[in-house]
Design an enzyme around this catalytic site. Structure first.
Site, PDB file in Angstrom:
ATOM      1  N   TYR A 130      -0.109 -64.062 -10.710  1.00 59.75           N
ATOM      2  CA  TYR A 130      -0.237 -65.429 -11.245  1.00 59.75           C
ATOM      3  C   TYR A 130       1.144 -65.953 -11.582  1.00 59.75           C
ATOM      4  O   TYR A 130       1.965 -65.234 -12.155  1.00 59.75           O
ATOM      5  CB  TYR A 130      -1.095 -65.429 -12.515  1.00 59.75           C
ATOM      6  CG  TYR A 130      -2.455 -66.045 -12.274  1.00 59.75           C
ATOM      7  CD1 TYR A 130      -2.550 -67.351 -11.810  1.00 59.75           C
ATOM      8  CD2 TYR A 130      -3.623 -65.325 -12.503  1.00 59.75           C
ATOM      9  CE1 TYR A 130      -3.799 -67.918 -11.569  1.00 59.75           C
ATOM     10  CE2 TYR A 130      -4.863 -65.890 -12.267  1.00 59.75           C
ATOM     11  CZ  TYR A 130      -4.946 -67.190 -11.793  1.00 59.75           C
ATOM     12  OH  TYR A 130      -6.155 -67.756 -11.543  1.00 59.75           O
ATOM     13  N   GLU A 136       1.862 -69.606 -12.771  1.00 64.80           N
ATOM     14  CA  GLU A 136       1.837 -71.027 -13.131  1.00 64.80           C
ATOM     15  C   GLU A 136       3.205 -71.479 -13.607  1.00 64.80           C
ATOM     16  O   GLU A 136       3.884 -70.769 -14.346  1.00 64.80           O
ATOM     17  CB  GLU A 136       0.837 -71.300 -14.260  1.00 64.80           C
ATOM     18  CG  GLU A 136      -0.605 -71.258 -13.820  1.00 64.80           C
ATOM     19  CD  GLU A 136      -1.276 -69.978 -14.225  1.00 64.80           C
ATOM     20  OE1 GLU A 136      -0.573 -68.944 -14.280  1.00 64.80           O
ATOM     21  OE2 GLU A 136      -2.482 -70.019 -14.479  1.00 64.80           O
ATOM     22  N   ASP A 154       3.823 -88.624   5.790  1.00 68.04           N
ATOM     23  CA  ASP A 154       3.011 -87.403   5.872  1.00 68.04           C
ATOM     24  C   ASP A 154       3.213 -86.847   7.287  1.00 68.04           C
ATOM     25  O   ASP A 154       2.649 -87.373   8.248  1.00 68.04           O
ATOM     26  CB  ASP A 154       1.545 -87.757   5.615  1.00 68.04           C
ATOM     27  CG  ASP A 154       0.623 -86.555   5.789  1.00 68.04           C
ATOM     28  OD1 ASP A 154       1.071 -85.513   6.324  1.00 68.04           O
ATOM     29  OD2 ASP A 154      -0.563 -86.669   5.416  1.00 68.04           O
ATOM     30  N   THR A 195       1.656 -80.234   5.912  1.00 68.10           N
ATOM     31  CA  THR A 195       1.026 -78.917   5.928  1.00 68.10           C
ATOM     32  C   THR A 195       1.966 -78.000   6.702  1.00 68.10           C
ATOM     33  O   THR A 195       2.937 -78.452   7.313  1.00 68.10           O
ATOM     34  CB  THR A 195      -0.358 -78.954   6.605  1.00 68.10           C
ATOM     35  OG1 THR A 195      -0.230 -79.624   7.854  1.00 68.10           O
ATOM     36  CG2 THR A 195      -1.371 -79.657   5.738  1.00 68.10           C
ATOM     37  N   LYS A 203       0.287 -76.531  11.297  1.00 67.14           N
ATOM     38  CA  LYS A 203       0.044 -77.231  12.578  1.00 67.14           C
ATOM     39  C   LYS A 203       1.233 -76.933  13.502  1.00 67.14           C
ATOM     40  O   LYS A 203       1.424 -75.770  13.854  1.00 67.14           O
ATOM     41  CB  LYS A 203      -0.190 -78.709  12.296  1.00 67.14           C
ATOM     42  CG  LYS A 203      -1.409 -78.905  11.379  1.00 67.14           C
ATOM     43  CD  LYS A 203      -1.772 -80.329  11.150  1.00 67.14           C
ATOM     44  CE  LYS A 203      -3.043 -80.435  10.345  1.00 67.14           C
ATOM     45  NZ  LYS A 203      -2.861 -80.692   8.929  1.00 67.14           N
ATOM     46  N   ARG A 227      -1.830 -71.504   6.436  1.00 62.03           N
ATOM     47  CA  ARG A 227      -2.416 -72.722   5.865  1.00 62.03           C
ATOM     48  C   ARG A 227      -1.785 -72.947   4.506  1.00 62.03           C
ATOM     49  O   ARG A 227      -1.758 -72.048   3.664  1.00 62.03           O
ATOM     50  CB  ARG A 227      -3.921 -72.559   5.716  1.00 62.03           C
ATOM     51  CG  ARG A 227      -4.614 -72.210   7.000  1.00 62.03           C
ATOM     52  CD  ARG A 227      -6.090 -72.377   6.869  1.00 62.03           C
ATOM     53  NE  ARG A 227      -6.409 -73.778   6.961  1.00 62.03           N
ATOM     54  CZ  ARG A 227      -6.626 -74.414   8.106  1.00 62.03           C
ATOM     55  NH1 ARG A 227      -6.585 -73.777   9.239  1.00 62.03           N
ATOM     56  NH2 ARG A 227      -6.902 -75.693   8.123  1.00 62.03           N
TER      57      ARG A 227
HETATM   58  N1  DSN Z   1      -8.184 -81.861   9.790  1.00 65.04           N
HETATM   59  C1  DSN Z   1      -6.798 -82.043  10.129  1.00 65.04           C
HETATM   60  C2  DSN Z   1      -6.639 -82.720  11.439  1.00 65.04           C
HETATM   61  O1  DSN Z   1      -7.365 -82.366  12.331  1.00 65.04           O
HETATM   62  O2  DSN Z   1      -5.794 -83.574  11.621  1.00 65.04           O
HETATM   63  C3  DSN Z   1      -6.014 -82.707   9.100  1.00 65.04           C
HETATM   64  O3  DSN Z   1      -6.419 -82.414   7.838  1.00 65.04           O
END
Ligand code: DSN
Length: 417
Positions: free
Chosen positions: A53, A55, A202, A228, A231, A237
């Site tokens: 943990y 925090e 984003d 994120t 991707k 993730r």
């Molecule tokens: N679900 C993702 C996408 O396919 O773009 C983004 O959160």
């Protein structure tokens, strides 16, 4: 991962892991938001950091035992700055957000007051849920004004500027889930400045492309950037927020204690490994190959009379308008999945008068991304083959089982990392 250890304790779960691994191995993953992280990233994800943990922010924690956690987290923050070419005194990094939606919400709640106005691309035109769709918390907390793509599926900066001048939003968002073209972040920054709005980029989908220089960077023009990691950046993730120092306090206190408890330090550990990999020369080649592969896929699909939104692609994805094929997204998705080609149905940016409403469960388009197959080592030749299979399955559903065999054969030549 040593499956034998899991099998000994829990054969049921081990069986599911093995089945999923086989499914991924034997199918072509064209989902534009997924990727295959390296073995090193996956190992780091299961490290003992999982048990801790932590925090708080590095060197300002609430629990004891943080010596290595603090070193880890600051190292990962430094790597993020290095990857995107950012100066430490200008940019603060937070790698604690559990994923993209919380990261975005934390930025919005950190910078804005409830009731403030956000301007973002409409979900049906390729925007993201967390940019203020009515069913989400940001959609409920803020007034949302949407901009739309033009009739050919391109961002229309003059229209966006006009709308911003008229609506005077407090914050403008650029960065999308289903936009196949480059984004002019400079222009967005100028528009935001002109109307006195914050500018948030984003880059979840394109972070790996920005990192490798095949997509322009938003950093010189943005107040805050979210992404994120899983991707095109090919990590675990997770998500991060990178903001100008002046907003650090407001935004980071909304991450913790505002919206989250303990950060997932094992994820942060794996993010660190992914960022290191993304700085290696091979990753630059990877970014370039993604774009080449997408262009090859796009051109070949056009030869089979598929209508591509905006006519092509500059990044990792293509968006197909299925209307001339007399079939909608859901049956296409299901048919292709039977053949081992995994992609997702998607809304297409039809102008509102064109089609009043696309049922969200059966929209009129499909979205294909090449980043996962590029990780497996596939190139233009394979993209052309895949385009021909997509065409064959859609025009002759009886070909499904024949194509499935061919897909499996191709997959065997390109194992998962
Ligand atoms: N679900 C993702 C996408 O396919 O773009 C983004 O959160």
């Amino acid at each position: 991962m040593d499956i034998k250890i899991i099998r000994k304790i829990d054969p049921q779960i081990a069986g599911l892991i093995e089945k999923e691994e086989r499914r991924q191995q034997e199918t072509l993953n064209l989902i534009a938001s997924e990727n295959y992280p390296s073995k090193a990233v996956r190992e780091a994800l299961s490290s003992i950091f999982m048990a801790k943990y932590a925090e708080g922010r590095p060197y300002k924690r609430y629990y004891a035992g943080q010596e290595f956690i603090d070193k880890l987290e600051t190292l990962v923050e430094e790597r993020a700055r290095k990857l995107f070419g950012l100066k430490e005194k200008e940019w603060a990094v937070n790698v604690q957000p559990h994923s993209g939606c919380p990261a975005n919400y934390e930025v919005l709640r950190g910078l804005l007051n409830p009731g403030d106005k956000i301007m973002s691309l409409h979900l049906s035109h390729g925007g993201h849920l967390s940019h203020g769709a009515p069913v989400t918390l940001p959609g409920k907390d803020f007034k949302i004004v949407n901009y739309f793509l033009d009739k050919d599926g391109w961002l229309s900066y003059d229209e966006i500027e006009k709308l911003a001048e008229q609506e005077k939003p407090n914050l403008i968002i650029a960065g999308y889930s289903a936009y196949p073209r480059k984004i002019d972040f400079k222009r967005f920054g100028e528009i935001a400045k002109k109307v006195g709005a914050y500018f948030m980029a984003d880059i979840a989908h394109i972070a790996g492309l920005v990192a490798t220089g095949v997509h322009p960077t938003p950093f010189p023009f943005a107040d805050v950037v979210t992404t994120t990691i899983h991707k095109t950046l090919r990590g675990p993730r997770g998500a991060m927020i990178i903001c100008r120092r002046e907003f650090e306090k407001k935004i980071f206190s909304t991450v913790f204690p505002g919206n989250q408890g303990g950060p997932h330090e094992h994820t942060i550990c794996a993010i660190g490994v992914a960022l290191k990999e993304a700085m290696e020369p091979g990753f630059k080649k990877y970014g370039k190959q993604i774009v080449k592969n997408t262009k090859a896929l796009a051109e070949e699909l056009k030869r089979y009379d598929f209508n591509l939104i905006s006519g092509g692609s500059d990044n990792h994805l293509v968006l197909i308008d299925l209307r001339n094929k007399n079939i909608s997204g859901k049956p296409v998705q299901e048919l292709l999945e039977k053949a081992g080609i995994v992609m997702n149905r998607n809304t297409i940016p039809t102008i509102p008068v064109d089609v009043p409403r696309q049922p969200p469960f059966d929209p009129l388009g499909m979205r294909l991304g090449t980043q996962a197959l590029t990780t497996r080592g596939m190139k233009e030749k394979e993209m052309k083959k895949i385009a021909s299979w997509i065409n064959e399955v859609i025009s002759n559903p009886k070909s499904v089982s024949k194509i499935k065999k061919e897909v499996k054969k191709l997959c065997r030549k390109f194992p998962l990392p």
